[in-house]
Design a protein around this motif. Structure first.
Motif, PDB file in Angstrom:
ATOM      1  N   UNK A 177       0.834  -1.208   0.000  1.00 19.74           N
ATOM      2  CA  UNK A 177       0.000   0.000   0.000  1.00 19.74           C
ATOM      3  C   UNK A 177       0.866   1.254   0.000  1.00 19.74           C
ATOM      4  N   UNK A 178       1.995   1.206   0.701  1.00 21.27           N
ATOM      5  CA  UNK A 178       2.862   2.385   0.772  1.00 21.27           C
ATOM      6  C   UNK A 178       3.293   2.853  -0.623  1.00 21.27           C
ATOM      7  N   UNK A 179       3.553   1.899  -1.508  1.00 20.15           N
ATOM      8  CA  UNK A 179       4.003   2.290  -2.849  1.00 20.15           C
ATOM      9  C   UNK A 179       2.848   2.725  -3.736  1.00 20.15           C
ATOM     10  N   UNK A 201       0.749   8.193  -5.013  1.00 17.20           N
ATOM     11  CA  UNK A 201       0.042   9.129  -5.898  1.00 17.20           C
ATOM     12  C   UNK A 201      -1.156   9.790  -5.224  1.00 17.20           C
ATOM     13  N   UNK A 202      -1.479   9.359  -4.020  1.00 17.52           N
ATOM     14  CA  UNK A 202      -2.707   9.862  -3.395  1.00 17.52           C
ATOM     15  C   UNK A 202      -2.471  11.139  -2.585  1.00 17.52           C
ATOM     16  N   UNK A 203      -3.454  12.013  -2.593  1.00 20.59           N
ATOM     17  CA  UNK A 203      -3.420  13.188  -1.724  1.00 20.59           C
ATOM     18  C   UNK A 203      -3.652  12.759  -0.277  1.00 20.59           C
ATOM     19  N   UNK A 204      -4.472  11.704  -0.113  1.00 20.35           N
ATOM     20  CA  UNK A 204      -4.769  11.189   1.241  1.00 20.35           C
ATOM     21  C   UNK A 204      -4.350   9.724   1.340  1.00 20.35           C
ATOM     22  N   UNK A 205      -3.044   9.483   1.402  1.00 18.59           N
ATOM     23  CA  UNK A 205      -2.555   8.091   1.424  1.00 18.59           C
ATOM     24  C   UNK A 205      -3.057   7.322   2.642  1.00 18.59           C
ATOM     25  N   UNK A 206      -3.506   8.032   3.656  1.00 21.53           N
ATOM     26  CA  UNK A 206      -4.011   7.366   4.868  1.00 21.53           C
ATOM     27  C   UNK A 206      -5.284   6.558   4.604  1.00 21.53           C
ATOM     28  N   UNK A 210      -6.006 -10.813   4.523  1.00 19.71           N
ATOM     29  CA  UNK A 210      -4.870 -10.128   5.156  1.00 19.71           C
ATOM     30  C   UNK A 210      -5.041  -8.622   4.960  1.00 19.71           C
ATOM     31  N   UNK A 211      -5.150  -7.905   6.059  1.00 17.63           N
ATOM     32  CA  UNK A 211      -5.220  -6.443   6.010  1.00 17.63           C
ATOM     33  C   UNK A 211      -3.816  -5.916   6.274  1.00 17.63           C
ATOM     34  N   UNK A 212      -3.268  -5.203   5.291  1.00 16.78           N
ATOM     35  CA  UNK A 212      -1.887  -4.743   5.428  1.00 16.78           C
ATOM     36  C   UNK A 212      -1.840  -3.232   5.248  1.00 16.78           C
ATOM     37  N   UNK A 213      -1.739  -2.503   6.361  1.00 17.39           N
ATOM     38  CA  UNK A 213      -1.664  -1.045   6.254  1.00 17.39           C
ATOM     39  C   UNK A 213      -0.324  -0.612   5.662  1.00 17.39           C
ATOM     40  N   UNK A 214      -0.335   0.459   4.910  1.00 20.61           N
ATOM     41  CA  UNK A 214       0.909   1.068   4.457  1.00 20.61           C
ATOM     42  C   UNK A 214       1.486   1.961   5.557  1.00 20.61           C
ATOM     43  N   UNK A 256       1.209  -6.338  11.290  1.00 19.33           N
ATOM     44  CA  UNK A 256       1.830  -5.213  11.990  1.00 19.33           C
ATOM     45  C   UNK A 256       2.947  -4.573  11.179  1.00 19.33           C
ATOM     46  N   UNK A 257       3.377  -5.262  10.129  1.00 21.06           N
ATOM     47  CA  UNK A 257       4.434  -4.710   9.276  1.00 21.06           C
ATOM     48  C   UNK A 257       4.152  -5.085   7.834  1.00 21.06           C
TER      49      UNK A 257
END
Lengths: 319, 319
Positions: free
Chosen positions: A126-128, A132-137, A155-159, A185-186
């Protein structure tokens, strides 16, 4: 959807109508959502309708109603229009970063401010994608174990920049669909399930390539030992119980050193020409004479029987 | 025993009455064999009788009669006397070569000429144990997946000199007990099941040590995805079906290269002090507050329910 969550996730937009997108669409429809499918391919609608008809019997066996499955389904090839009223966007596009970037910029520019942004990617963090997002959160990985309409895990993987609110929104969404989400968690390549499968399969390939067992023998060996064990207790609990009354502490003190030694013996195969030839020939001899659809149906029915026996069928959607 | 094999394996001598030996004894008794248990420990008889009482409910659930389980059971600490009338010797002694050598020399010197010689060893190859035997062709590894009275798999691993006749005798013996024997084509350290578990668990340890998931989360993740999949279809069939209509050929051409790349990312943890501390603490938090016996009973009942649902309960012994 559960009543509590029905309103929050009423409008779901599925981006990309391949095998995964179709399966998500079927599951959301069976839970009463309004589903918009966006895929530029001209054959999308006919393929999805055929795919949903294929999936419907499995949904029925899982306890879901499918009589009006397509009543709340629409198709909108134009991505900007497709997400205009979305509460959730679940994207299943090609696994190429530049395509994901283009899609997600369009989605962010046109979706409502409250919409959850989830990608089914198995390979791109998700981080990559979110650069391009204004709101990457707002963006998160929601990676299903195929097929999502049947297998419980997501699997939920937060950036790096994904907000806690987005994590909780994703957890609520997949839970409302009867899934068992796990939040990592990572952010690591391959996430967890595919890494574990890859580690296991590496040794499978080694043992077959070395002529210790055939593919068929290895499959039979797994389904008569490790598979049923890990269906009812994961590896840590299994080694806890394998240690007898000493539990996991006994495993760590008495068995772990031998296991660490055994790690040195494990194989490091490659998919070189000779290995691929051997694997192909054995697969053909083992599985080649039965239609794939028949094998898949049989496996899915067996898995549903297993889930029913273990009391793990998701509750029927309240509609 | 099935009628066809009842006569061939009437007298079974179980050498070593630990957890594995006790489980073999229970299974053989439930199949109508005359069982002699040989273990020099003075507490053997009381421990075995208590152990059999613990195992009996599981045997009942598996469809076996246990009302007269101990009627055909006797104890004979003297190994030479214990094997004098054996049709099968299943040895479960300590995993030390000099002890196995001593035991097997005694067994060969005193057992009938037709008796099958099997060792439950998980670590010592038959080729090395058999060096003390005058007839090394008679010895074979019959390695169960614990506990043998419940899990179907038995790995049959011939040594360099083991005869084809011994292999077939072993296959017939374990099949008559309702097991699913797999004969390995090569003698490799750890055989197959333990190598596969070790490969998988190495990555489990890595992911927990790296903080990607906790032990409990990893177990939940496995039981909601990989476990139930591999209970109904082994890894080769799973990747065959994962390739869609292209089957295993599609997997090899499209997905295998990415998997080979992912093998480079997999972890190489060690059971160093910090890792052992972390693993212990998490295991305590995750599993420490529930009695091991309770967890084990729950797991075994779940596995029986699973096997029943899949139509995989062994047929009840004809007695």
């Amino acid at each position: 959807m559960n009543t509590a969550n029905a309103e929050s996730f009423r409008n779901v937009t599925i981006v990309g109508a391949g095998v995964i997108g179709m399966s998500w669409a079927a599951l959301c429809l069976a839970h009463g959502s309004e589903v918009t499918i966006s895929d530029p391919a001209p054959t999308t609608e006919s393929q999805v309708r055929a795919g949903l008809a294929d999936i419907a019997p499995t949904l029925e066996e899982l306890g879901m109603r499918t009589d009006d499955l397509t009543a709340r389904l629409r198709f909108e090839a134009d991505l900007a229009a497709a997400v205009a009223h979305a509460d959730v966007v679940q994207e299943n596009g090609p696994e190429r970063l530049e395509i994901k970037h283009r899609m997600w910029a369009t989605i962010e520019g046109n979706a409502p401010a409250h919409a959850l942004f989830a990608t089914s990617t198995s390979g791109l963090p998700a981080s990559e994608i979110a650069t391009v997002l204004k709101q990457p959160e707002r963006l998160i990985v929601g990676h299903p174990f195929n097929p999502p309409h049947l297998v419980p895990l997501v699997e939920i993987v937060p950036g790096r920049l994904t907000s806690e609110e987005t994590v909780e929104q994703a957890r609520a969404f997949y839970s409302a669909l009867g899934k068992k989400p796990q939040v990592l968690h990572k952010e690591v390549p391959g996430f967890v399930a595919n890494r574990l499968q890859a580690a296991f399969f590496r040794e499978c390939v080694h043992l077959v390539a070395e002529g210790v067992v055939t593919e068929q023998e290895l499959d039979e060996l797994v389904t008569s030992s490790i598979g049923p064990r890990w269906a009812v207790a994961g590896p840590f609990q299994s080694f806890h119980l394998g240690g007898g009354s000493g539990g996991f502490a006994h495993f760590l003190s008495h068995l772990a050193p031998a296991m660490e030694q055994s790690w040195k013996f494990l194989g490091s195969p490659t998919f070189d020409e000779a290995t691929v030839k051997l694997l192909s020939e054995q697969a053909e001899a083992y599985l080649g004479d039965r239609p794939i659809e028949e094998l898949a149906t049989q496996r899915d029915q067996a898995q549903i029987a297993l889930m029913r026996a273990l009391g793990e069928l998701p509750p029927a959607p309240a509609r």
